[in-house]
Design a protein around this motif. Structure first.
Motif, PDB file in Angstrom:
ATOM      1  N   ILE A   6      11.321  -3.110  75.430  1.00 18.73           N
ATOM      2  CA  ILE A   6      12.376  -3.690  74.600  1.00 18.73           C
ATOM      3  C   ILE A   6      13.464  -2.661  74.321  1.00 18.73           C
ATOM      4  O   ILE A   6      14.656  -2.965  74.396  1.00 18.73           O
ATOM      5  N   VAL A   7      13.072  -1.429  74.022  1.00 16.54           N
ATOM      6  CA  VAL A   7      14.047  -0.372  73.763  1.00 16.54           C
ATOM      7  C   VAL A   7      14.910  -0.127  75.001  1.00 16.54           C
ATOM      8  O   VAL A   7      16.135   0.017  74.900  1.00 16.54           O
ATOM      9  N   ARG A   8      14.301  -0.109  76.182  1.00 13.90           N
ATOM     10  CA  ARG A   8      15.075   0.083  77.421  1.00 13.90           C
ATOM     11  C   ARG A   8      16.076  -1.052  77.627  1.00 13.90           C
ATOM     12  O   ARG A   8      17.216  -0.821  78.023  1.00 13.90           O
ATOM     13  N   ARG A   9      15.653  -2.289  77.364  1.00 12.95           N
ATOM     14  CA  ARG A   9      16.567  -3.436  77.512  1.00 12.95           C
ATOM     15  C   ARG A   9      17.744  -3.333  76.555  1.00 12.95           C
ATOM     16  O   ARG A   9      18.882  -3.613  76.922  1.00 12.95           O
ATOM     17  N   VAL A  10      17.475  -2.948  75.319  1.00 11.04           N
ATOM     18  CA  VAL A  10      18.542  -2.821  74.325  1.00 11.04           C
ATOM     19  C   VAL A  10      19.508  -1.716  74.730  1.00 11.04           C
ATOM     20  O   VAL A  10      20.732  -1.885  74.650  1.00 11.04           O
ATOM     21  N   GLU A  11      18.981  -0.582  75.193  1.00 11.20           N
ATOM     22  CA  GLU A  11      19.854   0.517  75.624  1.00 11.20           C
ATOM     23  C   GLU A  11      20.697   0.103  76.824  1.00 11.20           C
ATOM     24  O   GLU A  11      21.877   0.444  76.902  1.00 11.20           O
ATOM     25  N   ARG A  12      20.106  -0.638  77.753  1.00 14.62           N
ATOM     26  CA  ARG A  12      20.853  -1.109  78.925  1.00 14.62           C
ATOM     27  C   ARG A  12      21.954  -2.079  78.510  1.00 14.62           C
ATOM     28  O   ARG A  12      23.079  -2.010  79.001  1.00 14.62           O
ATOM     29  N   ALA A  13      21.657  -2.965  77.553  1.00 18.48           N
ATOM     30  CA  ALA A  13      22.660  -3.911  77.059  1.00 18.48           C
ATOM     31  C   ALA A  13      23.795  -3.169  76.359  1.00 18.48           C
ATOM     32  O   ALA A  13      24.975  -3.505  76.541  1.00 18.48           O
ATOM     33  N   LYS A  14      23.468  -2.152  75.566  1.00 22.51           N
ATOM     34  CA  LYS A  14      24.504  -1.359  74.901  1.00 22.51           C
ATOM     35  C   LYS A  14      25.380  -0.646  75.921  1.00 22.51           C
ATOM     36  O   LYS A  14      26.598  -0.589  75.757  1.00 22.51           O
ATOM     37  N   ALA A  15      24.758  -0.093  76.960  1.00 25.64           N
ATOM     38  CA  ALA A  15      25.526   0.599  77.997  1.00 25.64           C
ATOM     39  C   ALA A  15      26.451  -0.381  78.723  1.00 25.64           C
ATOM     40  O   ALA A  15      27.609  -0.048  79.017  1.00 25.64           O
ATOM     41  N   ASN A  16      25.970  -1.580  79.004  1.00 31.65           N
ATOM     42  CA  ASN A  16      26.815  -2.594  79.660  1.00 31.65           C
ATOM     43  C   ASN A  16      27.986  -2.995  78.770  1.00 31.65           C
ATOM     44  O   ASN A  16      29.108  -3.155  79.256  1.00 31.65           O
ATOM     45  N   LEU A  17      27.733  -3.166  77.478  1.00 34.59           N
ATOM     46  CA  LEU A  17      28.813  -3.511  76.552  1.00 34.59           C
ATOM     47  C   LEU A  17      29.849  -2.394  76.484  1.00 34.59           C
ATOM     48  O   LEU A  17      31.058  -2.652  76.474  1.00 34.59           O
ATOM     49  N   GLU A  18      29.393  -1.158  76.444  1.00 31.15           N
ATOM     50  CA  GLU A  18      30.317  -0.023  76.404  1.00 31.15           C
ATOM     51  C   GLU A  18      31.120   0.067  77.695  1.00 31.15           C
ATOM     52  O   GLU A  18      32.324   0.337  77.667  1.00 31.15           O
ATOM     53  N   ALA A  19      30.480  -0.183  78.823  1.00 28.63           N
ATOM     54  CA  ALA A  19      31.200  -0.168  80.108  1.00 28.63           C
ATOM     55  C   ALA A  19      32.258  -1.267  80.141  1.00 28.63           C
ATOM     56  O   ALA A  19      33.385  -1.040  80.611  1.00 28.63           O
ATOM     57  N   GLN A  76      36.260  -0.668  80.406  1.00 22.91           N
ATOM     58  CA  GLN A  76      37.022  -1.330  81.467  1.00 22.91           C
ATOM     59  C   GLN A  76      38.186  -2.112  80.878  1.00 22.91           C
ATOM     60  O   GLN A  76      39.296  -2.077  81.393  1.00 22.91           O
ATOM     61  N   GLU A  77      37.960  -2.811  79.768  1.00 23.91           N
ATOM     62  CA  GLU A  77      39.038  -3.561  79.122  1.00 23.91           C
ATOM     63  C   GLU A  77      40.107  -2.623  78.583  1.00 23.91           C
ATOM     64  O   GLU A  77      41.300  -2.907  78.692  1.00 23.91           O
ATOM     65  N   ASP A  78      39.689  -1.490  77.997  1.00 23.13           N
ATOM     66  CA  ASP A  78      40.651  -0.524  77.483  1.00 23.13           C
ATOM     67  C   ASP A  78      41.509   0.044  78.612  1.00 23.13           C
ATOM     68  O   ASP A  78      42.720   0.202  78.465  1.00 23.13           O
ATOM     69  N   ALA A  79      40.882   0.345  79.737  1.00 23.97           N
ATOM     70  CA  ALA A  79      41.630   0.887  80.881  1.00 23.97           C
ATOM     71  C   ALA A  79      42.630  -0.139  81.400  1.00 23.97           C
ATOM     72  O   ALA A  79      43.785   0.203  81.706  1.00 23.97           O
ATOM     73  N   ALA A  80      42.223  -1.391  81.481  1.00 24.18           N
ATOM     74  CA  ALA A  80      43.128  -2.438  81.949  1.00 24.18           C
ATOM     75  C   ALA A  80      44.284  -2.617  80.969  1.00 24.18           C
ATOM     76  O   ALA A  80      45.443  -2.792  81.374  1.00 24.18           O
ATOM     77  N   ASP A  81      44.001  -2.548  79.682  1.00 25.03           N
ATOM     78  CA  ASP A  81      45.039  -2.684  78.665  1.00 25.03           C
ATOM     79  C   ASP A  81      46.010  -1.511  78.731  1.00 25.03           C
ATOM     80  O   ASP A  81      47.232  -1.696  78.658  1.00 25.03           O
ATOM     81  N   ASP A  82      45.481  -0.293  78.881  1.00 25.05           N
ATOM     82  CA  ASP A  82      46.343   0.886  78.993  1.00 25.05           C
ATOM     83  C   ASP A  82      47.235   0.800  80.226  1.00 25.05           C
ATOM     84  O   ASP A  82      48.417   1.138  80.169  1.00 25.05           O
TER      85      ASP A  82
END
Length: 113
Positions: free
Chosen positions: A67-80, A84-90
């Motif tokens: 469960i901890v690995r899944r949560v960390e992977r989800a957080k990493a995907n959200l951050e990515a 990506q959205e910030d780079a596109a906006d910039d």
């Protein structure tokens, strides 16, 4: 997680069968009136909880790590995605400023028009 749940259910069912046998053999008192079924279930729950806590400790730890690995992977995907959205906006803002400079407008004028 499913494996842990099934193992816990198995321990409960085993305790339920043992308690039922003890009640109907007369070694454990019956419930009051019509509460015999409820008495058997509650007693089985009471007995199976500490057994599950001790016996399934390793499986519970493995499930927790997954469960901890899944949560960390989800957080990493959200951050990515956020990055990506910030780079596109910039990039879009930089292109908008460049367009405004080539037409002789200031960035504030380009946004106003």
């Amino acid at each position: 997680m499913l494996r842990y749940t099934l193992m816990r259910l198995g321990i409960f069912v085993g305790c339920l069968v043992v308690v039922w046998a003890l009640v109907y053999s007369g070694l454990v008192p019956r419930g009051l009136g019509d509460s015999n079924g409820l008495w058997i279930v509650l007693l089985a729950l009471l007995i199976s909880a500490p057994i599950s806590f001790v016996v399934l400790r390793g499986e519970r730890d493995r499930a927790s790590e997954r469960i901890v690995r899944r949560v960390e992977r989800a957080k990493a995907n959200l951050e990515a995605n956020r990055t990506q959205e910030d780079a596109a906006d910039d990039t879009a803002r930089a292109q908008g400023q460049t367009t405004g400079q080539t037409t002789g407008q200031t960035p504030g004028q380009a946004q106003a028009s």
